[in-house]
Motif scaffolding. Sequence first.
Motif, PDB file in Angstrom:
ATOM      1  N   ALA A   1       1.200  -1.370   0.142  1.00  0.00           N
ATOM      2  CA  ALA A   1      -0.196   0.129   0.100  1.00  0.00           C
ATOM      3  C   ALA A   1       0.634   1.329   0.096  1.00  0.00           C
ATOM      4  CB  ALA A   1      -1.250  -0.959   1.509  1.00  0.00           C
ATOM      5  N   THR A   2       0.484   1.925  -0.788  1.00  0.00           N
ATOM      6  CA  THR A   2       1.258   3.630  -1.054  1.00  0.00           C
ATOM      7  C   THR A   2       0.826   4.697  -0.271  1.00  0.00           C
ATOM      8  OG1 THR A   2       1.971   2.617  -3.110  1.00  0.00           O
ATOM      9  CG2 THR A   2       2.213   5.564  -2.641  1.00  0.00           C
ATOM     10  N   ASP A   3       1.081   5.376   0.044  1.00  0.00           N
ATOM     11  CA  ASP A   3       0.584   6.059   1.236  1.00  0.00           C
ATOM     12  C   ASP A   3      -0.701   7.349   0.573  1.00  0.00           C
ATOM     13  OD1 ASP A   3       0.542   8.535   3.136  1.00  0.00           O
ATOM     14  OD2 ASP A   3       1.933  10.084   1.824  1.00  0.00           O
ATOM     15  N   ASP A   4      -1.652   7.782   1.084  1.00  0.00           N
ATOM     16  CA  ASP A   4      -2.139   8.317  -0.006  1.00  0.00           C
ATOM     17  C   ASP A   4      -2.265   9.646  -1.110  1.00  0.00           C
ATOM     18  OD1 ASP A   4      -5.492   8.446  -0.881  1.00  0.00           O
ATOM     19  OD2 ASP A   4      -5.685  10.104   0.740  1.00  0.00           O
ATOM     20  N   ASP A   5      -1.033  10.400   0.355  1.00  0.00           N
ATOM     21  CA  ASP A   5      -1.036  11.638  -0.488  1.00  0.00           C
ATOM     22  C   ASP A   5       0.176  11.785  -1.474  1.00  0.00           C
ATOM     23  OD1 ASP A   5      -2.941  13.968   0.085  1.00  0.00           O
ATOM     24  OD2 ASP A   5      -0.699  14.428   2.451  1.00  0.00           O
ATOM     25  N   LYS A   6       0.950  10.581  -1.584  1.00  0.00           N
ATOM     26  CA  LYS A   6       1.916  10.197  -2.267  1.00  0.00           C
ATOM     27  C   LYS A   6       1.402   9.351  -3.585  1.00  0.00           C
ATOM     28  CE  LYS A   6       6.148   7.402  -2.728  1.00  0.00           C
ATOM     29  NZ  LYS A   6       6.916   6.659  -2.334  1.00  0.00           N
ATOM     30  N   LEU A   7       0.606   8.521  -3.474  1.00  0.00           N
ATOM     31  CA  LEU A   7       0.131   7.884  -4.666  1.00  0.00           C
ATOM     32  C   LEU A   7      -0.850   9.500  -5.871  1.00  0.00           C
ATOM     33  CD1 LEU A   7      -2.231   5.241  -4.870  1.00  0.00           C
ATOM     34  CD2 LEU A   7      -3.092   6.960  -5.254  1.00  0.00           C
ATOM     35  N   VAL A   8      -1.805  10.463  -4.854  1.00  0.00           N
ATOM     36  CA  VAL A   8      -2.248  11.128  -5.251  1.00  0.00           C
ATOM     37  C   VAL A   8      -1.312  11.835  -6.334  1.00  0.00           C
ATOM     38  CG1 VAL A   8      -3.112  13.515  -5.736  1.00  0.00           C
ATOM     39  CG2 VAL A   8      -4.217  11.464  -4.132  1.00  0.00           C
ATOM     40  N   THR A   9      -0.159  12.146  -5.811  1.00  0.00           N
ATOM     41  CA  THR A   9       1.003  13.195  -5.953  1.00  0.00           C
ATOM     42  C   THR A   9       1.902  12.801  -6.858  1.00  0.00           C
ATOM     43  OG1 THR A   9       1.378  14.392  -3.825  1.00  0.00           O
ATOM     44  CG2 THR A   9       3.725  14.632  -5.310  1.00  0.00           C
ATOM     45  N   GLU A  10       1.909  11.305  -6.817  1.00  0.00           N
ATOM     46  CA  GLU A  10       1.857  10.657  -8.155  1.00  0.00           C
ATOM     47  C   GLU A  10       0.918  10.774  -9.533  1.00  0.00           C
ATOM     48  OE1 GLU A  10       2.648   6.454  -7.189  1.00  0.00           O
ATOM     49  OE2 GLU A  10       4.356   7.059  -5.904  1.00  0.00           O
ATOM     50  N   VAL A  11      -0.124  10.984  -9.830  1.00  0.00           N
ATOM     51  CA  VAL A  11      -0.799  10.630 -10.316  1.00  0.00           C
ATOM     52  C   VAL A  11      -1.002  12.496 -10.892  1.00  0.00           C
ATOM     53  CG1 VAL A  11      -3.400  10.666 -10.577  1.00  0.00           C
ATOM     54  CG2 VAL A  11      -2.301   9.244  -9.692  1.00  0.00           C
ATOM     55  N   LEU A  12      -1.213  13.065 -10.336  1.00  0.00           N
ATOM     56  CA  LEU A  12      -0.459  14.641 -10.947  1.00  0.00           C
ATOM     57  C   LEU A  12       0.469  15.122 -11.346  1.00  0.00           C
ATOM     58  CD1 LEU A  12      -1.894  16.520  -6.917  1.00  0.00           C
ATOM     59  CD2 LEU A  12      -3.139  16.120  -9.283  1.00  0.00           C
ATOM     60  N   LEU A  13       1.867  14.439 -10.708  1.00  0.00           N
ATOM     61  CA  LEU A  13       2.964  14.856 -11.375  1.00  0.00           C
ATOM     62  C   LEU A  13       3.024  14.195 -12.897  1.00  0.00           C
ATOM     63  CD1 LEU A  13       5.589  14.010  -8.735  1.00  0.00           C
ATOM     64  CD2 LEU A  13       5.358  16.369 -10.106  1.00  0.00           C
ATOM     65  N   LYS A  14       2.133  13.203 -13.003  1.00  0.00           N
ATOM     66  CA  LYS A  14       1.890  11.894 -14.530  1.00  0.00           C
ATOM     67  C   LYS A  14       1.015  13.096 -15.474  1.00  0.00           C
ATOM     68  CE  LYS A  14       0.764   8.310 -16.052  1.00  0.00           C
ATOM     69  NZ  LYS A  14       0.785   6.819 -16.246  1.00  0.00           N
ATOM     70  N   MET A  15       0.391  13.159 -14.908  1.00  0.00           N
ATOM     71  CA  MET A  15      -0.683  14.330 -15.227  1.00  0.00           C
ATOM     72  C   MET A  15       0.305  15.663 -15.906  1.00  0.00           C
ATOM     73  SD  MET A  15      -4.602  13.835 -13.936  1.00  0.00           S
ATOM     74  CE  MET A  15      -5.216  14.026 -14.993  1.00  0.00           C
ATOM     75  N   ALA A  16       0.415  16.467 -15.174  1.00  0.00           N
ATOM     76  CA  ALA A  16       2.041  17.477 -16.013  1.00  0.00           C
ATOM     77  C   ALA A  16       2.854  17.281 -16.384  1.00  0.00           C
ATOM     78  CB  ALA A  16       1.905  17.448 -14.201  1.00  0.00           C
ATOM     79  N   LYS A  17       3.327  16.556 -16.545  1.00  0.00           N
ATOM     80  CA  LYS A  17       4.418  15.501 -17.805  1.00  0.00           C
ATOM     81  C   LYS A  17       3.443  15.294 -18.931  1.00  0.00           C
ATOM     82  CE  LYS A  17       7.379  12.827 -18.923  1.00  0.00           C
ATOM     83  NZ  LYS A  17       8.095  11.083 -18.351  1.00  0.00           N
ATOM     84  N   GLN A  18       1.885  14.423 -19.018  1.00  0.00           N
ATOM     85  CA  GLN A  18       1.567  14.599 -20.260  1.00  0.00           C
ATOM     86  C   GLN A  18       1.308  15.623 -20.351  1.00  0.00           C
ATOM     87  OE1 GLN A  18      -1.439  11.893 -18.659  1.00  0.00           O
ATOM     88  NE2 GLN A  18      -0.229   9.685 -19.003  1.00  0.00           N
ATOM     89  N   ARG A  19       0.714  17.189 -19.641  1.00  0.00           N
ATOM     90  CA  ARG A  19       0.246  18.092 -20.465  1.00  0.00           C
ATOM     91  C   ARG A  19       0.948  18.844 -20.906  1.00  0.00           C
ATOM     92  NH1 ARG A  19      -2.683  15.555 -19.300  1.00  0.00           N
ATOM     93  NH2 ARG A  19      -5.349  15.875 -18.655  1.00  0.00           N
TER      94      ARG A  19
END
Length: 152
Positions: free
Chosen positions: A45-63
């Motif tokens: 299990a990943t820390d919730d904030d870390k999980l959300v931050t990873e998703v946001l970083l990936k989305m930012a890179k895509q943008r």
Amino acid sequence: MIRDEIKAGLITAMKARDSEKTAALRLIQAAVRYRDIEERTESDATDDDKLVTEVLLKMAKQRRESIDMYEKGGRPELAAKEQSELDVISSFLPKQMSEEEAKTAIAGLIKESGASSIKEMGKVMGLIKERYATQMDMSKAGPMVKALLAQG
């Protein structure tokens, strides 16, 4: 938690009838939900904030990549749409390290790991990802590590 901030931001955007921000926040929530489903199938299990931050970083890179392609392709209206989504995504990301802070942190990790050549770059990158994944742009960290190892 970042997840709660996103939910509150969505409610605020909906009340303000800000359709662009609402759409961007819904995209963020969908990506986070998708990552939650992936996480259920994994064992650790990943820390919730870390999980959300990873998703946001990936989305930012895509943008950022999309903005670059749209600008090269002569589509400024699509680049502007991606930029507005990137602005919303970036507002939920933790503060990123400056270039100087990143170089200092990388130099410390190189010293700590005992890496002396570019062949040991993977060891240093692993430490960076472990400790600074949410604070440092990994696409910029790689060239910095390579440059510092080449010097050293």
